[in-house]
Design a protein around this motif. Structure first.
Motif, short mmCIF file in Angstrom:
data_model
loop_
_atom_site.label_atom_id
_atom_site.label_comp_id
_atom_site.label_asym_id
_atom_site.label_seq_id
_atom_site.Cartn_x
_atom_site.Cartn_y
_atom_site.Cartn_z
N SER A 88 -6.90 -3.38 0.50
CA SER A 88 -7.41 -4.51 1.26
C SER A 88 -8.41 -5.24 0.37
O SER A 88 -8.99 -4.64 -0.55
CB SER A 88 -8.09 -4.01 2.53
OG SER A 88 -7.13 -3.45 3.41
N TYR A 89 -8.62 -6.53 0.63
CA TYR A 89 -9.48 -7.31 -0.26
C TYR A 89 -10.00 -8.56 0.41
O TYR A 89 -9.57 -8.92 1.51
CB TYR A 89 -8.75 -7.66 -1.56
CG TYR A 89 -7.54 -8.55 -1.40
CD1 TYR A 89 -7.62 -9.92 -1.66
CD2 TYR A 89 -6.30 -8.04 -1.02
CE1 TYR A 89 -6.51 -10.74 -1.54
CE2 TYR A 89 -5.20 -8.85 -0.89
CZ TYR A 89 -5.31 -10.20 -1.15
OH TYR A 89 -4.21 -11.02 -1.03
N SER A 126 -10.46 -12.79 4.08
CA SER A 126 -10.46 -11.34 4.16
C SER A 126 -9.06 -10.91 4.57
O SER A 126 -8.50 -11.47 5.52
CB SER A 126 -11.49 -10.88 5.20
OG SER A 126 -11.45 -9.49 5.34
N LEU A 127 -8.48 -9.96 3.83
CA LEU A 127 -7.12 -9.51 4.11
C LEU A 127 -7.05 -7.99 4.22
O LEU A 127 -7.63 -7.28 3.40
CB LEU A 127 -6.16 -9.97 3.01
CG LEU A 127 -5.90 -11.47 3.02
CD1 LEU A 127 -6.84 -12.16 2.08
CD2 LEU A 127 -4.47 -11.75 2.65
N LYS A 128 -6.33 -7.53 5.23
CA LYS A 128 -6.11 -6.11 5.43
C LYS A 128 -4.71 -5.77 4.92
O LYS A 128 -3.74 -6.45 5.24
CB LYS A 128 -6.22 -5.77 6.92
CG LYS A 128 -5.90 -4.32 7.24
CD LYS A 128 -6.15 -3.99 8.69
CE LYS A 128 -5.14 -4.64 9.59
NZ LYS A 128 -5.22 -4.19 10.98
N LEU A 132 0.11 -7.87 4.13
CA LEU A 132 -1.26 -8.33 4.12
C LEU A 132 -1.46 -9.19 5.35
O LEU A 132 -0.68 -10.11 5.60
CB LEU A 132 -1.54 -9.17 2.86
CG LEU A 132 -1.37 -8.44 1.54
CD1 LEU A 132 -1.42 -9.45 0.39
CD2 LEU A 132 -2.44 -7.38 1.38
N GLU A 133 -2.50 -8.89 6.12
CA GLU A 133 -2.81 -9.69 7.30
C GLU A 133 -4.15 -10.37 7.08
O GLU A 133 -5.14 -9.72 6.72
CB GLU A 133 -2.89 -8.83 8.55
CG GLU A 133 -3.23 -9.63 9.79
CD GLU A 133 -3.34 -8.81 11.04
OE1 GLU A 133 -3.69 -9.39 12.08
OE2 GLU A 133 -3.08 -7.59 11.01
N LEU A 167 -11.87 -12.35 -6.57
CA LEU A 167 -11.21 -11.45 -5.63
C LEU A 167 -11.88 -10.08 -5.70
O LEU A 167 -12.11 -9.57 -6.80
CB LEU A 167 -9.73 -11.36 -5.98
CG LEU A 167 -8.81 -10.57 -5.07
CD1 LEU A 167 -7.42 -11.18 -5.09
CD2 LEU A 167 -8.73 -9.11 -5.45
N VAL A 168 -12.20 -9.50 -4.55
CA VAL A 168 -12.84 -8.19 -4.48
C VAL A 168 -11.94 -7.25 -3.69
O VAL A 168 -11.70 -7.46 -2.50
CB VAL A 168 -14.23 -8.27 -3.81
CG1 VAL A 168 -14.87 -6.89 -3.74
CG2 VAL A 168 -15.14 -9.25 -4.54
N GLU A 169 -11.42 -6.22 -4.39
CA GLU A 169 -10.60 -5.20 -3.73
C GLU A 169 -11.49 -4.05 -3.27
O GLU A 169 -12.38 -3.63 -3.98
CB GLU A 169 -9.56 -4.63 -4.70
CG GLU A 169 -8.51 -5.60 -5.13
CD GLU A 169 -7.51 -4.92 -6.05
OE1 GLU A 169 -6.37 -4.73 -5.61
OE2 GLU A 169 -7.88 -4.58 -7.19
N TYR A 170 -11.19 -3.55 -2.07
CA TYR A 170 -11.89 -2.39 -1.54
C TYR A 170 -11.06 -1.15 -1.86
O TYR A 170 -9.87 -1.10 -1.56
CB TYR A 170 -12.07 -2.50 -0.03
CG TYR A 170 -12.72 -3.80 0.38
CD1 TYR A 170 -14.05 -4.05 0.06
CD2 TYR A 170 -11.99 -4.77 1.04
CE1 TYR A 170 -14.65 -5.25 0.43
CE2 TYR A 170 -12.59 -5.97 1.43
CZ TYR A 170 -13.92 -6.20 1.11
OH TYR A 170 -14.49 -7.39 1.46
N LYS A 171 -11.68 -0.15 -2.46
CA LYS A 171 -10.93 1.03 -2.91
C LYS A 171 -10.59 1.99 -1.77
O LYS A 171 -10.89 3.17 -1.80
CB LYS A 171 -11.71 1.77 -3.99
CG LYS A 171 -11.70 1.05 -5.32
CD LYS A 171 -12.31 1.92 -6.37
CE LYS A 171 -12.05 1.40 -7.75
NZ LYS A 171 -12.63 2.26 -8.76
N GLU A 172 -9.91 1.45 -0.80
CA GLU A 172 -9.34 2.25 0.29
C GLU A 172 -7.86 1.90 0.30
O GLU A 172 -7.50 0.75 0.44
CB GLU A 172 -9.98 1.86 1.63
CG GLU A 172 -9.46 2.65 2.79
CD GLU A 172 -10.17 2.28 4.07
OE1 GLU A 172 -9.49 2.02 5.07
OE2 GLU A 172 -11.42 2.24 4.07
N GLN A 173 -7.03 2.90 0.09
CA GLN A 173 -5.59 2.65 -0.07
C GLN A 173 -4.97 1.97 1.15
O GLN A 173 -5.38 2.21 2.28
CB GLN A 173 -4.84 3.96 -0.34
CG GLN A 173 -5.12 4.54 -1.71
CD GLN A 173 -4.61 3.67 -2.83
OE1 GLN A 173 -3.55 3.10 -2.76
NE2 GLN A 173 -5.41 3.56 -3.88
N CYS A 174 -3.98 1.14 0.89
CA CYS A 174 -3.20 0.47 1.93
C CYS A 174 -2.41 1.56 2.68
O CYS A 174 -1.82 2.44 2.06
CB CYS A 174 -2.26 -0.51 1.25
SG CYS A 174 -1.25 -1.49 2.35
#
Length: 115
Positions: A36-37, A69-71, A77-78, A107-114
């Protein structure tokens, strides 16, 4: 393009920060988002989105100064932010800058896997 951006500028145990630039008419390679990012559009442009097989997913108009913001979930990607809220695109896709100026974002990616 390296990964989901043009240049990785920072990484720690929580996030990865990318600089992303796309010249007018330039297209990214097909890539897959696994995290997510969020992103901030430094200089916006209309981005034409295509699925991994080249199928037309439409134009996503990104205004300068917009924050998205995208999940990432179940291969999609939502969009969670107000602009474009609820829109979904495949996590594997490519984009082309349809504008007349370079498109630029952070762009900032959050290190929680999809999921």
């Amino acid at each position: 393009m390296a990964g989901v951006g043009s240049e990785k500028v920072f990484e720690n145990d929580k996030v990865i920060v990318w600089n992303f630039v796309l010249a007018p008419g330039e297209e990214t390679p097909v890539h897959t988002h696994t995290l997510s990012y969020m992103w901030y559009a430094i200089e916006g442009a209309p981005l034409h989105i295509f699925d991994e097989n080249g199928g037309d997913l439409g134009i996503f108009d990104v205004p300068t100064g917009a924050i998205y913001s995208l999940k990432c979930e179940n291969g999609y990607l939502e969009v969670l932010s107000e602009i474009g809220k609820g829109a979904k695109v495949p996590a594997t896709h490519k984009a082309r800058n349809e504008g007349s100026k370079p498109y630029r974002e952070v762009l900032v990616e959050y290190k929680e896997q999809c999921a």
